[in-house]
Design an enzyme around this catalytic site. Sequence first.
Site, short mmCIF file in Angstrom:
data_model
loop_
_atom_site.label_atom_id
_atom_site.label_comp_id
_atom_site.label_asym_id
_atom_site.label_seq_id
_atom_site.Cartn_x
_atom_site.Cartn_y
_atom_site.Cartn_z
N LYS A 22 0.84 -1.21 0.00
CA LYS A 22 0.00 0.00 0.00
C LYS A 22 0.87 1.26 0.00
CE LYS A 22 -1.78 1.59 4.05
NZ LYS A 22 -1.48 3.02 4.36
N ASN A 23 1.83 1.30 0.90
CA ASN A 23 2.58 2.54 1.07
C ASN A 23 3.62 2.78 -0.02
OD1 ASN A 23 1.02 3.17 3.21
ND2 ASN A 23 2.53 2.65 4.78
N ARG A 95 -4.72 10.82 4.16
CA ARG A 95 -3.64 11.80 4.26
C ARG A 95 -2.65 11.70 3.12
NH1 ARG A 95 -1.91 14.50 8.38
NH2 ARG A 95 0.14 14.14 7.50
N CYS A 119 -5.15 13.24 12.42
CA CYS A 119 -5.84 11.99 12.13
C CYS A 119 -5.80 11.16 13.39
CB CYS A 119 -5.21 11.28 10.95
SG CYS A 119 -3.65 10.52 11.35
N ARG A 124 0.27 14.84 12.90
CA ARG A 124 0.85 14.64 11.58
C ARG A 124 0.92 15.91 10.72
NH1 ARG A 124 -1.38 9.05 9.22
NH2 ARG A 124 0.59 9.08 8.10
N ASP A 310 4.29 0.90 12.11
CA ASP A 310 3.15 0.21 11.49
C ASP A 310 3.03 -1.26 11.92
OD1 ASP A 310 2.49 2.55 10.23
OD2 ASP A 310 3.30 1.98 8.28
N ILE A 332 7.11 7.49 17.02
CA ILE A 332 6.84 8.19 15.75
C ILE A 332 5.54 8.99 15.83
CG2 ILE A 332 6.61 7.92 13.22
CD1 ILE A 332 9.31 6.87 14.21
N ARG A 406 -8.72 -0.64 4.07
CA ARG A 406 -7.82 0.38 3.52
C ARG A 406 -6.44 -0.21 3.25
NH1 ARG A 406 -7.22 5.41 7.08
NH2 ARG A 406 -5.84 5.79 5.34
#
Length: 426
Positions: A22-23, A95, A119, A124, A310, A332, A406
């Site tokens: 995804k990223n 985002r 969020c 962020r 993550d 983070i 998502r």
Amino acid sequence: MDRLLITGGRKLEGTLAISGAKNAALPLIAATLLTGDTLELRNVPELADVVSMMRLVQRLGVASTYLPGEPGRVAFHCQELLSTTAPYDLVRKMRASVLVLGPLLARGGEAIVSMPGGCAIGTRPIDLHLSGMERLGAIIELSQGYVTARAPAGGLKGARIELTQPSVGATENLLMAAATAKGTTTIIGAAREPEIVDLALLLSSMGAAIEGAGTSTITIEGVAQLHGAVHSIMPDRIEAGTYVMAAGITGGRLHITGGDLGLLGGAREKLEEAGLQFTDTADGFAVSVASEGLRGTDVMTRPYPGFPTDLQAQFMALMCNAEGASMITETIFENRFMHVPELARMGAQITIHGGSALVRGQGARGTTLRGAPVMATDLRASVSLVLAALAAEGETEINRIYHLDRGYEHLEQKLQAVGACVERIP
Ligand code: EPU
């Protein structure tokens, strides 16, 4: 809204294939704005966030077509930009929409992007994206919730940009903006995540001149124009890490194909310390729990190659079934412990002390996780509840699973195929 019903207690056994990341997919789709030629992406995962990003670039002028032959093969074509505005309704939902800023500025000389706002996992900000664009010569204005960035006459100019924090998104936005800027850009303190390397690979095959992606100093020699290319999206290392822990928490054994053990970075060492064992196979790797069982292990989230934020929520679920205590520290994002009260509803013993969570694992005495109705709050928090549910006694009902859609492609089918009892209730 769909719910997931999971009956826990089954060991996961079998083969599970990892999808495209995804990223990596999100910035790569933003990069389709950069050329008038056709770009073909392969291994595009079927995810809600990918659909959102495709909708956004479509509004900006990109036509996309799914190609036959294999799933996840998509041709993108942006003859010309139709708009330079990323509107609030799209950016608010995701985002990563802010990643169109660099490409719009580079190709159209202007980008009007809604400020993403906070969020679920933290505030962020995007200050690093904006100050980096200013270094490239853009004039930035903030008004009515929108950022307007304009390139100077003659276009963006290469510059030395120092990031005070290794932001993944800012590094990606700046790579895309600098690819066609005049002269040399150096990004110091760049993020080193593998998804940045994947973006640099795509941009390079489009004709960009980039060196050092994957290190903290990236140099980009601006080129006049980018052209079409074919690129296969890297495997999702967070999805792979999640299923590794699904094998661990259920005491099962999974053969993970399409995933690359090397991409787990420093997380591999921590997972081994926690009692997981890995063996390389011809097309991926196998994972199971070593004979001594799961052990309480401390982790602190760090930028790559450190332990990824993550995977923090999933690791916390895993540690609920380990023997002994573990201290999990999030560095983070400031609000990424939303899974804690939900895990507690399932019997987990976790206390939060500032940015750290102390987990008292129950391993040797058997799991104390019990099925319960729980609520998904963000993508990774949600999947940690799935992991806990797979190991818990009884039935867990997970609500608001649109978060899972998502970022986890075919989650319940993949889990069912390796023996989990998972059902989606529409
Ligand atoms: N930050 C700033 N200013 C900025 C940008 C970032 O202060 O201008 C701070 C953030 O607030 C955060 C830190 O820097 O504290 C790192 O944020 P980063 O910019 O690296 O995160 P991101 O690019 O917004 C990506 C992933 C996230 C992942 C983070 C960290 C994508 C689309 N998203 O976000 O993924 O957690 O990097 O690795 O690539 C997820 O997949 O669940 C997810 C949240």
